[in-house]
Design an enzyme around this catalytic site. Structure first.
Site, PDB file in Angstrom:
ATOM      1  N   GLU A 255       0.850  -1.197   0.000  1.00 25.79           N
ATOM      2  CA  GLU A 255       0.000   0.000   0.000  1.00 25.79           C
ATOM      3  C   GLU A 255       0.880   1.239   0.000  1.00 25.79           C
ATOM      4  OE1 GLU A 255      -2.484  -0.024   3.459  1.00 25.79           O
ATOM      5  OE2 GLU A 255      -3.785  -1.611   2.701  1.00 25.79           O
ATOM      6  N   LYS A 257       2.406   4.382   1.410  1.00 27.92           N
ATOM      7  CA  LYS A 257       2.559   4.880   2.776  1.00 27.92           C
ATOM      8  C   LYS A 257       2.572   6.398   2.723  1.00 27.92           C
ATOM      9  CE  LYS A 257       5.223   4.441   6.998  1.00 27.92           C
ATOM     10  NZ  LYS A 257       5.086   5.844   7.433  1.00 27.92           N
ATOM     11  N   ARG A 262      -2.327   9.884  11.233  1.00 24.22           N
ATOM     12  CA  ARG A 262      -3.197   8.720  11.305  1.00 24.22           C
ATOM     13  C   ARG A 262      -4.480   9.067  12.046  1.00 24.22           C
ATOM     14  NH1 ARG A 262      -0.913   2.872  12.884  1.00 24.22           N
ATOM     15  NH2 ARG A 262      -2.785   1.633  12.695  1.00 24.22           N
ATOM     16  N   ARG A 277      -3.221   8.849  16.555  1.00 23.89           N
ATOM     17  CA  ARG A 277      -2.446   7.644  16.793  1.00 23.89           C
ATOM     18  C   ARG A 277      -2.160   7.458  18.279  1.00 23.89           C
ATOM     19  NH1 ARG A 277       3.095   5.509  14.338  1.00 23.89           N
ATOM     20  NH2 ARG A 277       3.809   4.576  16.260  1.00 23.89           N
ATOM     21  N   GLU A 306      -5.208   7.738   6.737  1.00 26.55           N
ATOM     22  CA  GLU A 306      -4.178   8.762   6.884  1.00 26.55           C
ATOM     23  C   GLU A 306      -4.710  10.044   6.239  1.00 26.55           C
ATOM     24  OE1 GLU A 306      -1.395   7.811   8.492  1.00 26.55           O
ATOM     25  OE2 GLU A 306       0.149   9.267   7.988  1.00 26.55           O
ATOM     26  N   PHE A 346      -7.250   3.003   5.153  1.00 27.37           N
ATOM     27  CA  PHE A 346      -6.480   1.780   4.924  1.00 27.37           C
ATOM     28  C   PHE A 346      -6.933   0.591   5.763  1.00 27.37           C
ATOM     29  CE2 PHE A 346      -3.691   4.427   7.717  1.00 27.37           C
ATOM     30  CZ  PHE A 346      -3.675   3.618   8.846  1.00 27.37           C
ATOM     31  N   ARG A 422       3.346  -4.164  17.573  1.00 29.27           N
ATOM     32  CA  ARG A 422       4.253  -3.897  16.473  1.00 29.27           C
ATOM     33  C   ARG A 422       4.801  -5.235  16.010  1.00 29.27           C
ATOM     34  NH1 ARG A 422       6.668   0.565  14.899  1.00 29.27           N
ATOM     35  NH2 ARG A 422       6.326   1.759  16.791  1.00 29.27           N
ATOM     36  N   LYS A 428       7.136  -1.426   7.094  1.00 33.44           N
ATOM     37  CA  LYS A 428       7.254  -0.178   6.332  1.00 33.44           C
ATOM     38  C   LYS A 428       8.536  -0.206   5.528  1.00 33.44           C
ATOM     39  CE  LYS A 428       8.416   1.946  10.680  1.00 33.44           C
ATOM     40  NZ  LYS A 428       7.999   2.795  11.753  1.00 33.44           N
TER      41      LYS A 428
HETATM   42  P1  AMP Z   1       5.769   5.059  11.200  1.00 34.24           P
HETATM   43  O1  AMP Z   1       5.066   6.212  11.863  1.00 34.24           O
HETATM   44  O2  AMP Z   1       6.933   5.449  10.361  1.00 34.24           O
HETATM   45  O3  AMP Z   1       6.043   3.938  12.161  1.00 34.24           O
HETATM   46  O4  AMP Z   1       4.749   4.451  10.164  1.00 34.24           O
HETATM   47  C1  AMP Z   1       3.496   4.012  10.558  1.00 34.24           C
HETATM   48  C2  AMP Z   1       2.475   5.044  10.206  1.00 34.24           C
HETATM   49  O5  AMP Z   1       2.342   5.197   8.804  1.00 34.24           O
HETATM   50  C3  AMP Z   1       1.088   4.694  10.633  1.00 34.24           C
HETATM   51  O6  AMP Z   1       0.884   4.950  11.992  1.00 34.24           O
HETATM   52  C4  AMP Z   1       0.237   5.554   9.745  1.00 34.24           C
HETATM   53  O7  AMP Z   1       0.065   6.823  10.343  1.00 34.24           O
HETATM   54  C5  AMP Z   1       1.090   5.763   8.516  1.00 34.24           C
HETATM   55  N1  AMP Z   1       0.552   5.174   7.286  1.00 34.24           N
HETATM   56  C6  AMP Z   1       0.597   5.766   6.084  1.00 34.24           C
HETATM   57  N2  AMP Z   1       0.066   4.991   5.125  1.00 34.24           N
HETATM   58  C7  AMP Z   1      -0.331   3.852   5.733  1.00 34.24           C
HETATM   59  C8  AMP Z   1      -0.941   2.652   5.261  1.00 34.24           C
HETATM   60  N3  AMP Z   1      -1.244   2.462   3.983  1.00 34.24           N
HETATM   61  N4  AMP Z   1      -1.211   1.687   6.187  1.00 34.24           N
HETATM   62  C9  AMP Z   1      -0.902   1.864   7.491  1.00 34.24           C
HETATM   63  N5  AMP Z   1      -0.313   2.985   7.976  1.00 34.24           N
HETATM   64  C10 AMP Z   1      -0.029   3.971   7.114  1.00 34.24           C
END
Ligand code: AMP
Length: 601
Positions: A255, A257, A262, A277, A306, A346, A422, A428
């Site tokens: 997907e 990102k 969030r 979040r 998002e 999402f 997690r 990611k």
């Molecule tokens: P990170 O904050 O770098 O750990 O990445 C996770 C965050 O990416 C999530 O908490 C979401 O806010 C964001 N996010 C963006 N696109 C997506 C997606 N397609 N699925 C899940 N999370 C996403």
């Protein structure tokens, strides 16, 4: 124990010991002891107090007492003047200790002290939290004094710590879950059951109360409920598409990102709440998202998505910082107009009375797709592709990055929604080490796109190109819609109109269709966050990767029109190519030096 209530001094004793210990096992034992000696109907309150709160965090109930107000109450109650109280605070550096000292110096002995109970402390604090507005200060001070007057110095210490938000007992949510398992189920093994309930409710008090009063089976029966935020599922990270694919067993969903905020959206009838979040209630930041959800989703749901700031003219995603304008109490309407968003859903966790967190990802995705057809206003479903080879994953990542995304979220097709966890069911895949390009670029305006909204009747975005001497051609490298003031827009309209031509100029090589084409004459200065590969732009096409050119990511007009430069003086394709290579080299160096440090550790 029972109807007479629980002595507040009982929890103060334990708090003192908790503050003194540095061992986690000891901390857990202390909490177990406290929980066991708490009347069961008070368990939730004691748990909240231990965390320095009155209710679960998502309810947003703040005691919000400023240090100064607390000190004033302390001065009134102790009979010491404000100056002495403040000096005590400075001397001890801790408002609780200042309270303890001040109260032990209390001038007149209080004769008829009522013993403080947990119930009384809690309900007074609740009243303080409810008081709002201008005239509430004096009432708040009165309530605080009411407690302090009956408090032993040690009790006063924790009252002031709690009301000013400075209680630091070092208890993590997980320590409390451990302690609850031991105190009420006799086995630490049951912690997982408690943790599951916590992840679904985000409310430790509720879990504590349920297990204490009704037992484990009641905890097992706790489920998802509307308007009670679910702790979010989180992702692990890997550094390559191969690794991600490996972890997923060779086939998975990829997907986009997006780089925004969030949102967990709860909708029941025409009531909508939005949680961040971190599970704060941020409903008031997104009136536009609420309208859009109401318009496009008819059933009751809990969905996640998002929110991303977009450029209305280019429909491109903007960096996360643009969303910060939403974080304000006033002027939301204005922020909405100036910084529009897109909401990309999402996940779906609940639909029409049915919990869906235990369904496999792909089934949840199907439900989501059935819910929102295509794109409805600002609401859409995040783009997704099922992939089974690393090359397609990489290509899809490039596409995502070119459209302003951070990278990809790789998802296990069979995984349930793991609330609060997690793990590798979500991975990611980001482009790391993004750094602002040090140099500005001077690029030629070869086309433009009509503006919309606030920019109607002007150009909303310009198509920019670099120059290649060898074949005397201009190759496009970005579309820029950011960095223009209203005067700039006005000025560009006038400045460019003499150069309008009916079709793309013969010396321009572009894969994009502009609304208006220009003779390549005007050069403007832009900055960007980095150079990326892109199938949309023709600059250095195929030089690095087959079918891809180079493009600027997050380009922004610096405000400077390079009147001193002719189109042929613009930054050349070769220069951009070597900037890209330099950027790669820096990235590798950073990576290498980080690996080095990793080895030393
Ligand atoms: P990170 O904050 O770098 O750990 O990445 C996770 C965050 O990416 C999530 O908490 C979401 O806010 C964001 N996010 C963006 N696109 C997506 C997606 N397609 N699925 C899940 N999370 C996403």
């Amino acid at each position: 124990m029972g109807c007479d209530g629980m002595d507040y001094s009982t929890i103060v004793d334990v708090f003192d010991k908790m503050e003194a210990t540095s061992k986690r096992t000891e901390l857990t034992d202390l909490i177990v002891g406290l929980l066991k000696s708490t009347p069961r109907e008070l368990i939730d309150k004691v748990v909240y107090l231990m965390l320095g709160r009155l209710r679960p965090e998502y309810e947003g109930i703040e005691l919000g007492v400023a240090d100064r107000m607390a000190l004033r109450a302390l001065s009134v109650s102790s009979g010491l003047d404000m100056k002495s109280v403040e000096e005590l605070y400075v001397k001890t550096g801790d408002i609780g200790e200042a309270a303890e000292e001040a109260l032990s110096k209390r001038l007149q002995a209080v004769l008829f002290k009522d013993k403080l109970t947990v119930e009384r402390v809690y309900s007074t604090l609740e009243r303080i939290a409810m008081l709002k507005g201008e005239g509430s200060q004096d009432t708040k001070i009165r309530y605080i004094c009411n407690l302090l007057n009956d408090a032993e110095p040690r009790e006063g210490k924790y009252i002031l710590k709690i009301i000013t938000g400075k209680l630091r007992l070092g208890v993590a949510d997980y320590t409390i879950l451990d302690a609850l398992a031991v105190a009420f189920t006799e086995s630490k093994e049951n912690r997982d059951i408690l943790e599951r309930a916590y992840n679904l409710t985000s409310d430790l008090g509720l879990v504590a109360r349920t297990v204490a009063l009704d037992g484990l089976d009641a905890v097992k029966a706790i489920g998802v409920e509307l308007f009670r935020p679910i702790r979010p599922m989180l992702a692990e990270r890997v550094s390559s598409a191969e690794e991600a694919l490996d972890r997923m067993g060779g086939r998975c969903a990829a997907e986009y990102k997006l780089d925004g905020e969030r949102l967990q959206i709860h909708k029941h009838g025409n009531k909508v709440r939005i949680f961040s979040r971190r599970l704060e209630d941020i409903t008031s930041h997104y009136p536009d998202a609420i309208d859009a959800i109401m318009a496009s989703i008819k059933v009751d749901v809990i969905v996640e998505g998002e929110a991303v700031a977009i450029n209305q003219d280019t429909q491109e995603y903007l960096p996360f910082q643009e969303l910060m304008h939403r974080r304000r109490k006033y002027g939301i309407e204005e922020a909405m107009r100036e910084y529009p968003i897109a909401l990309n859903l999402f996940d779906i966790l609940y639909i029409d009375g049915r919990e869906c967190i235990d369904l496999p990802y792909i089934e949840r995705r199907n439900i989501l797709e059935g819910l929102v057809n295509g794109s409805m206003g600002i609401v859409s479903i995040v783009p997704m592709l099922i992939v089974s080879d690393a090359k397609s994953m990489e290509d899809y990542m490039l596409k995502a990055i070119n459209e302003g995304c951070e990278g990809l979220m790789i998802k296990d097709l069979n995984s349930p929604y793991r609330a609060g966890a997690r793990g590798y069911a979500w991975i990611k895949l980001k482009r790391e080490y993004r750094s602002e390009l040090a140099d500005t670029l001077d690029l030629v305006v070869v086309g433009a796109f009509h503006g919309r909204g606030r920019r109607a009747g002007r150009y909303g975005a310009l198509l920019l190109a670099s120059y290649n001497r060898e074949d005397d051609t201009f190759y496009t490298v970005c579309k820029v819609g950011t960095g223009f003031t209203d005067e700039d827009l006005e000025r560009f309209y006038g400045m460019l109109s003499p150069y309008i031509i009916r079709h793309k100029h013969a010396r321009v090589n572009s894969r994009l269709e502009a609304d208006v084409w220009f003779e390549p004459r005007i050069v403007i200065e832009v900055i960007a966050s980095e150079i990326t590969l892109s199938p949309l732009h023709t600059c250095a096409m195929n030089a690095i990767r087959e079918g891809n050119g180079l493009a600027l990511r997050f380009p922004k007009f610096t405000g400077r029109v390079r009147e001193d430069k002719s189109a042929e003086d613009a930054t050349s394709v070769d220069e951009i190519l070597s900037m890209y290579r330099r950027q790669l080299k820096v990235t590798r160096q950073v990576q290498a030096s980080e690996e080095d440090t990793g080895m030393i550790e």
